[in-house]
Scaffold this motif. Structure first.
Motif, PDB file in Angstrom:
ATOM      1  N   VAL A   2       0.853  -1.177   0.000  1.00  0.00           N
ATOM      2  CA  VAL A   2       0.000   0.000   0.000  1.00  0.00           C
ATOM      3  C   VAL A   2       0.895   1.235   0.000  1.00  0.00           C
ATOM      4  O   VAL A   2       1.854   1.319   0.776  1.00  0.00           O
ATOM      5  CB  VAL A   2      -0.923   0.027   1.236  1.00  0.00           C
ATOM      6  CG1 VAL A   2      -1.752   1.306   1.263  1.00  0.00           C
ATOM      7  CG2 VAL A   2      -1.847  -1.194   1.243  1.00  0.00           C
ATOM      8  N   THR A  28      -5.540  -1.915  -1.586  1.00  0.00           N
ATOM      9  CA  THR A  28      -6.492  -1.326  -0.645  1.00  0.00           C
ATOM     10  C   THR A  28      -7.856  -1.997  -0.693  1.00  0.00           C
ATOM     11  O   THR A  28      -8.775  -1.577  -0.003  1.00  0.00           O
ATOM     12  CB  THR A  28      -6.663   0.176  -0.943  1.00  0.00           C
ATOM     13  OG1 THR A  28      -7.154   0.326  -2.281  1.00  0.00           O
ATOM     14  CG2 THR A  28      -5.360   0.928  -0.784  1.00  0.00           C
ATOM     15  N   THR A  31      -9.430  -3.035   2.699  1.00  0.00           N
ATOM     16  CA  THR A  31      -9.320  -2.050   3.774  1.00  0.00           C
ATOM     17  C   THR A  31     -10.470  -2.196   4.755  1.00  0.00           C
ATOM     18  O   THR A  31     -11.628  -2.302   4.369  1.00  0.00           O
ATOM     19  CB  THR A  31      -9.320  -0.630   3.196  1.00  0.00           C
ATOM     20  OG1 THR A  31      -8.195  -0.483   2.338  1.00  0.00           O
ATOM     21  CG2 THR A  31      -9.241   0.399   4.309  1.00  0.00           C
ATOM     22  N   LYS A  32     -10.132  -2.183   6.019  1.00  0.00           N
ATOM     23  CA  LYS A  32     -11.134  -2.264   7.078  1.00  0.00           C
ATOM     24  C   LYS A  32     -11.251  -0.926   7.809  1.00  0.00           C
ATOM     25  O   LYS A  32     -12.324  -0.366   7.925  1.00  0.00           O
ATOM     26  CB  LYS A  32     -10.768  -3.370   8.053  1.00  0.00           C
ATOM     27  CG  LYS A  32     -11.775  -3.626   9.143  1.00  0.00           C
ATOM     28  CD  LYS A  32     -11.348  -4.819   9.972  1.00  0.00           C
ATOM     29  CE  LYS A  32     -12.320  -5.085  11.091  1.00  0.00           C
ATOM     30  NZ  LYS A  32     -11.891  -6.226  11.930  1.00  0.00           N
ATOM     31  N   MET A  34      -9.211   2.957   8.563  1.00  0.00           N
ATOM     32  CA  MET A  34      -8.131   3.917   8.324  1.00  0.00           C
ATOM     33  C   MET A  34      -8.077   4.868   9.508  1.00  0.00           C
ATOM     34  O   MET A  34      -9.082   5.056  10.222  1.00  0.00           O
ATOM     35  CB  MET A  34      -8.353   4.676   7.019  1.00  0.00           C
ATOM     36  CG  MET A  34      -8.308   3.788   5.795  1.00  0.00           C
ATOM     37  SD  MET A  34      -8.365   4.688   4.235  1.00  0.00           S
ATOM     38  CE  MET A  34      -6.680   5.348   4.174  1.00  0.00           C
ATOM     39  N   ASP A  53     -14.706   0.963   7.768  1.00  0.00           N
ATOM     40  CA  ASP A  53     -15.333   0.981   6.446  1.00  0.00           C
ATOM     41  C   ASP A  53     -16.829   1.244   6.546  1.00  0.00           C
ATOM     42  O   ASP A  53     -17.457   1.642   5.574  1.00  0.00           O
ATOM     43  CB  ASP A  53     -15.050  -0.317   5.685  1.00  0.00           C
ATOM     44  CG  ASP A  53     -15.430  -1.550   6.475  1.00  0.00           C
ATOM     45  OD1 ASP A  53     -15.303  -2.660   5.926  1.00  0.00           O
ATOM     46  OD2 ASP A  53     -15.836  -1.418   7.636  1.00  0.00           O
ATOM     47  N   ARG A  71     -13.801   9.937   5.612  1.00  0.00           N
ATOM     48  CA  ARG A  71     -13.180   9.003   4.672  1.00  0.00           C
ATOM     49  C   ARG A  71     -13.978   8.972   3.374  1.00  0.00           C
ATOM     50  O   ARG A  71     -15.208   8.981   3.395  1.00  0.00           O
ATOM     51  CB  ARG A  71     -13.164   7.617   5.319  1.00  0.00           C
ATOM     52  CG  ARG A  71     -12.637   6.486   4.496  1.00  0.00           C
ATOM     53  CD  ARG A  71     -12.589   5.249   5.384  1.00  0.00           C
ATOM     54  NE  ARG A  71     -12.322   4.056   4.638  1.00  0.00           N
ATOM     55  CZ  ARG A  71     -12.215   2.854   5.164  1.00  0.00           C
ATOM     56  NH1 ARG A  71     -12.354   2.695   6.470  1.00  0.00           N
ATOM     57  NH2 ARG A  71     -11.963   1.805   4.414  1.00  0.00           N
ATOM     58  N   SER A  73     -14.324   6.378   0.714  1.00  0.00           N
ATOM     59  CA  SER A  73     -13.978   4.988   0.417  1.00  0.00           C
ATOM     60  C   SER A  73     -13.720   4.756  -1.065  1.00  0.00           C
ATOM     61  O   SER A  73     -12.973   3.859  -1.431  1.00  0.00           O
ATOM     62  CB  SER A  73     -15.093   4.057   0.909  1.00  0.00           C
ATOM     63  OG  SER A  73     -15.213   4.113   2.307  1.00  0.00           O
ATOM     64  N   ASN A  76     -10.182   5.823  -1.283  1.00  0.00           N
ATOM     65  CA  ASN A  76      -9.338   5.410  -0.156  1.00  0.00           C
ATOM     66  C   ASN A  76      -8.555   6.578   0.418  1.00  0.00           C
ATOM     67  O   ASN A  76      -7.343   6.485   0.646  1.00  0.00           O
ATOM     68  CB  ASN A  76      -8.395   4.279  -0.572  1.00  0.00           C
ATOM     69  CG  ASN A  76      -9.119   2.976  -0.750  1.00  0.00           C
ATOM     70  OD1 ASN A  76      -9.734   2.451   0.175  1.00  0.00           O
ATOM     71  ND2 ASN A  76      -9.086   2.448  -1.954  1.00  0.00           N
ATOM     72  N   LEU A  97      -3.598   2.179   7.729  1.00  0.00           N
ATOM     73  CA  LEU A  97      -4.637   1.394   7.070  1.00  0.00           C
ATOM     74  C   LEU A  97      -4.568  -0.018   7.621  1.00  0.00           C
ATOM     75  O   LEU A  97      -3.511  -0.655   7.574  1.00  0.00           O
ATOM     76  CB  LEU A  97      -4.413   1.401   5.553  1.00  0.00           C
ATOM     77  CG  LEU A  97      -5.443   0.715   4.662  1.00  0.00           C
ATOM     78  CD1 LEU A  97      -5.443   1.347   3.287  1.00  0.00           C
ATOM     79  CD2 LEU A  97      -5.230  -0.781   4.551  1.00  0.00           C
ATOM     80  N   ASN A  99      -6.152  -3.790   7.277  1.00  0.00           N
ATOM     81  CA  ASN A  99      -6.959  -4.572   6.346  1.00  0.00           C
ATOM     82  C   ASN A  99      -7.657  -5.729   7.060  1.00  0.00           C
ATOM     83  O   ASN A  99      -7.497  -5.939   8.269  1.00  0.00           O
ATOM     84  CB  ASN A  99      -6.117  -5.034   5.155  1.00  0.00           C
ATOM     85  CG  ASN A  99      -5.085  -6.081   5.517  1.00  0.00           C
ATOM     86  OD1 ASN A  99      -5.099  -6.648   6.601  1.00  0.00           O
ATOM     87  ND2 ASN A  99      -4.182  -6.359   4.594  1.00  0.00           N
ATOM     88  N   THR A 104      -1.496  -3.944   9.383  1.00  0.00           N
ATOM     89  CA  THR A 104      -1.514  -2.482   9.384  1.00  0.00           C
ATOM     90  C   THR A 104      -0.402  -1.942   8.507  1.00  0.00           C
ATOM     91  O   THR A 104       0.751  -2.376   8.611  1.00  0.00           O
ATOM     92  CB  THR A 104      -1.356  -1.927  10.807  1.00  0.00           C
ATOM     93  OG1 THR A 104      -2.432  -2.403  11.630  1.00  0.00           O
ATOM     94  CG2 THR A 104      -1.384  -0.407  10.799  1.00  0.00           C
TER      95      THR A 104
END
Length: 116
Positions: A2, A28, A31-32, A34, A53, A71, A73, A76, A97, A99, A104
């Motif tokens: 990333v 990304t 991604t869960k 940020m 997210d 954010r 999304s 990202n 970030l 995931n 991380t």
């Protein structure tokens, strides 16, 4: 892998505001969460704010009434607005970030200096 592009740091007077931006690219898709983490040399670092997210946000107590994380999304990109800045907000701010595999990723960091 990333990659991050962070911006918005710099020198700000106490009482002022700043807006940090971080655009993530690359892997990304999973991604869960940020967020923004800050570190002062010699001190324990801390998560300033995170956003999932699903849009759920969390703030550290010292910024709870002064910060807004948001954010986009689709791109990202995560933003942090921090108002009523204090000298103790001086730190290097890192975009993060997390995931779905609980890995991380970290941005390169952007310096925020608040002058009194």
């Amino acid at each position: 892998q990333v990659d991050f592009v962070e911006s918005g740091g710099g020198l700000v007077q106490a009482g002022g505001s700043l807006r940090l931006s971080c655009a993530a690219s690359g892997a990304t898709f999973s991604t869960k969460t940020m967020g923004w983490y800050r570190q002062v040399p010699g001190k324990q670092g801390e998560y300033v704010a995170t956003i999932t997210d699903g849009g759920r946000t969390n703030y550290t107590d010292s910024v709870k009434d002064r910060a807004t994380i948001s954010r986009d999304s689709a791109t990202n990109t995560v933003y942090l607005v921090l108002n009523s800045l204090r000298p103790e907000d001086t730190a290097v701010y890192y975009c993060t970030l997390l995931n779905i595999l609980s890995r991380t990723y970290w941005g390169q960091g952007t310096q925020v200096t608040v002058s009194s």
